[in-house]
Design an enzyme around this catalytic site. Structure first.
Site, PDB file in Angstrom:
ATOM      1  N   ASP A 165      26.416  57.942   2.590  1.00 28.91           N
ATOM      2  CA  ASP A 165      26.748  57.498   1.241  1.00 28.91           C
ATOM      3  C   ASP A 165      27.302  58.701   0.487  1.00 28.91           C
ATOM      4  OD1 ASP A 165      27.076  55.896  -0.910  1.00 28.91           O
ATOM      5  OD2 ASP A 165      24.951  55.543  -1.276  1.00 28.91           O
ATOM      6  N   ASP A 206      22.515  47.974   4.515  1.00 30.64           N
ATOM      7  CA  ASP A 206      21.533  49.065   4.500  1.00 30.64           C
ATOM      8  C   ASP A 206      20.510  48.739   3.424  1.00 30.64           C
ATOM      9  OD1 ASP A 206      23.388  49.990   2.164  1.00 30.64           O
ATOM     10  OD2 ASP A 206      21.598  51.245   2.009  1.00 30.64           O
ATOM     11  N   CYS A 231       5.479  40.072  18.247  1.00 29.98           N
ATOM     12  CA  CYS A 231       6.294  41.288  18.151  1.00 29.98           C
ATOM     13  C   CYS A 231       6.058  42.202  19.345  1.00 29.98           C
ATOM     14  CB  CYS A 231       5.950  42.017  16.854  1.00 29.98           C
ATOM     15  SG  CYS A 231       6.806  43.585  16.677  1.00 29.98           S
ATOM     16  N   CYS A 272       6.984  45.495  19.387  1.00 24.87           N
ATOM     17  CA  CYS A 272       7.099  46.906  18.984  1.00 24.87           C
ATOM     18  C   CYS A 272       5.889  47.695  19.483  1.00 24.87           C
ATOM     19  CB  CYS A 272       7.240  47.043  17.470  1.00 24.87           C
ATOM     20  SG  CYS A 272       5.682  47.028  16.568  1.00 24.87           S
ATOM     21  N   CYS A 302       2.540  46.927  17.539  1.00 25.42           N
ATOM     22  CA  CYS A 302       1.870  45.655  17.846  1.00 25.42           C
ATOM     23  C   CYS A 302       1.328  45.617  19.268  1.00 25.42           C
ATOM     24  CB  CYS A 302       2.832  44.489  17.614  1.00 25.42           C
ATOM     25  SG  CYS A 302       3.139  44.225  15.843  1.00 25.42           S
ATOM     26  N   HIS A 311       7.051  49.325  13.083  1.00 19.49           N
ATOM     27  CA  HIS A 311       7.018  47.870  13.180  1.00 19.49           C
ATOM     28  C   HIS A 311       8.100  47.219  12.310  1.00 19.49           C
ATOM     29  CE1 HIS A 311       5.644  43.714  13.225  1.00 19.49           C
ATOM     30  NE2 HIS A 311       5.896  43.741  11.933  1.00 19.49           N
TER      31      HIS A 311
END
Lengths: 368, 368
Positions: free
Chosen positions: B90, B263, B301, B303, B306, B332
């Site tokens: 940015d 974003d 999930c 991830c 988890c 997560h």
């Protein structure tokens, strides 16, 4: 359950295998502190990746949060914290004594106020074992008094006698057959009291023996003298654990004298203070001189942090107070300790402890 | 370098492949914020594990710390932060406007004081591009003014005209051929101004187009109206990026209208505030009701968090303010977003956006 097998011995130093309910670890072993059921800033899977095999959790802290009954209901400490390897729990004595006034220490136990809620609480041998039994660690510790330093000989003698009475009560209260129980030798810096405490503790009989009351402010020479005054009275074939020690050099000195187990907050505390552990000593990553360095923290290190991030980047994260910095440096320092213990065991087997002592010479220099 | 290839289109919604200097990402793509060259509390290797393919860094923050020349000397932003995938930077406009008073905004640029040192600084189109060129991101953004909400139409029109002049200066200053440059459409909530800004920006000509000035306080209806007033004037075959958006539902609504890039700080900010993202909406893990739960955060999930840790354990870490909690929840939430974008692309291909909208119905409910 506890089985201890010595596989190598060079003079007093020993290499062994300690088998507990949740697995076998090689000794000498270093156990990072995970007082609140987490190593600070480093989740269990990253601690595992760093090569750590065993942790120390704290009965006092887990009694207050989340509560030992809660942990028991959730399948015990290993299940609760996602760590399927051995855990030792400290009895909480060390913590509550720092919160108590002298008059709050009675034969029954220690009266103090929770550092979280302010609630008036009483920790006794029976309560500590109830907590540790519920947590379900692999090794529980008896409830002892760690006498302050300096302390008059009369105080230390009374204290160690009380610790012996509490040791008996701890053993009587211990109810979890899957959990080993260790006694703790006290006696401050007084050699005759160390012997008295060691003999009294061994007479009661435990699965292993800790040497407590060290690394509390005494000199290195006093520490080693107190250690040497305790060790001859402990059984050769049982594990010995020096509590709260220490730097790599301290660990080497103790292991050389026949100690098998160590714990210390140093690797993670140093990480949070931007100190990176290397074979050449501690490196303060927040120094300006590292700002432009694209070298890894330690070119010889195979930890996840050194494989991917530069000194300059880590310094930037510290300068910005980014939590990622604590995690990355903690992982490195834990890996350093794990690796140091591998080298220590190899040096004991090969009879090359003096070469290893020279290799970590920088750690000596910095302690002077 | 930038290549953009649309592979599927259902009504206005599109799926594509965006190829940049550091790799190819599937669009619509979600880019978490790594303003200071790190996703908060989550080192790059863990962000990668979570399935994230592209990040947004910030020219203003990296100008101040560690300095863009420092980053250039260390081989550019990718090398500096250990992230070998695409990065968008940015321009810093959004940050400096929040630090500047109206009279500090001149035709030349924005006068403001560093939020770190207090030093008086001037950010211009030329300076922003100098910073971004040195950082070496895959996509640089022009230096724009993001007008506040609410703002009078006259202010917004003057602001967008100035942004067009700054856009020309940004394009003229852009010197890094490995870096794409995106224009930014402004115009607040005024439909005619949105069209004016879009046409003016496209006339200058960029590698892609952002729609800025949204998610700054306007209603959801106003946001979608402003978006719809901008998109028809942007080239079909170039990427479109809505800045600072948003919740899963916001992303779906924008993607449905033809947006390719997003974003938002939401996943990591929510993590630090104990909010866990699930298909059923946000779950506040610090609630007492989760204290005894040994369920994973989200049973569906995959991830790292988890797979290993329970709701009760995560709640405990939050209650104790342990930094490990921020890392575990951030990982997560990032994984949730990455997974949501996979499902979004599949739904666009299959023409099943309405079913996906229903599946994330809980996110609608909570926004009402």
């Amino acid at each position: 359950m506890l089985q201890f097998r010595l596989t190598n011995q060079t003079n007093a130093a020993r290499v062994g295998e300690l088998t507990l309910t949740h697995g076998t670890v090689q000794t000498p072993v270093f156990m990072p502190c995970a007082s609140l059921a987490t190593v600070k800033a480093c989740p269990a899977h990253l601690v595992e990746t760093a090569g750590i095999e065993m942790l120390v959790c704290n009965a006092y802290h887990l009694w207050l949060r989340p509560g030992h009954e809660r942990v028991r209901e959730m399948g015990g400490l290993h299940n609760f914290m996602g760590w399927n390897h051995p855990i030792l729990t400290d009895s909480g004595g060390f913590q509550v004594f720092s919160l108590a006034r002298p008059k709050d220490i009675t034969e029954e136990g220690v009266h103090f106020r929770s550092h979280i809620s302010g609630e008036a609480l009483l920790l006794t041998a029976e309560k500590s074992l109830e907590i540790q039994n519920a947590l379900g660690s692999d090794i529980a510790m008896i409830f002892d008094e760690c006498a302050p330093y300096p302390a008059a000989k009369e105080y230390v003698e009374n204290s160690l006698q009380r610790t012996l009475r509490w040791s008996r009560r701890s053993k009587a209260a211990h109810q979890n057959p899957r959990q080993a129980l260790f006694g703790i030798v006290q006696g401050g810096v007084y050699e005759d009291l160390r012997r008295q405490s060691a003999e009294g503790t061994v007479e009661i009989g435990f699965n292993g023996y800790a040497i407590g009351g060290l690394s509390v402010g005494e000199s290195k020479e006093q520490m080693l003298t107190a250690l040497e005054a305790s060790l001859p009275y402990l059984p050769e074939n049982q594990p010995r654990y020096v509590m709260g020690v220490g730097t790599p050099l301290d660990i080497l000195e103790c292991a050389e004298r026949g100690v098998d187990m160590f714990d210390c907050v140093l690797p993670t505390r140093m990480a949070r203070h931007a100190s990176l552990m290397t074979w050449d000593g501690a490196l303060k990553i927040n120094r300006l001189e590292y700002a432009g360095s694209d070298e890894p923290l330690d070119a010889t290190c195979r930890c996840g942090t050194c494989q991917r991030y530069s000194r300059g980047y880590l310094r930037h994260l510290f300068a910005c107070k980014e939590a990622a910095a604590w995690q990355l440096l903690s992982e490195h320092n834990l890996h350093f300790y794990a690796q140091f213990m591998v080298e220590l065991r190899e040096a004991i087997k090969a009879g090359t402890l003096n070469q290893l002592r020279q290799r970590i010479g920088a750690w000596t220099q910095r302690e002077k």
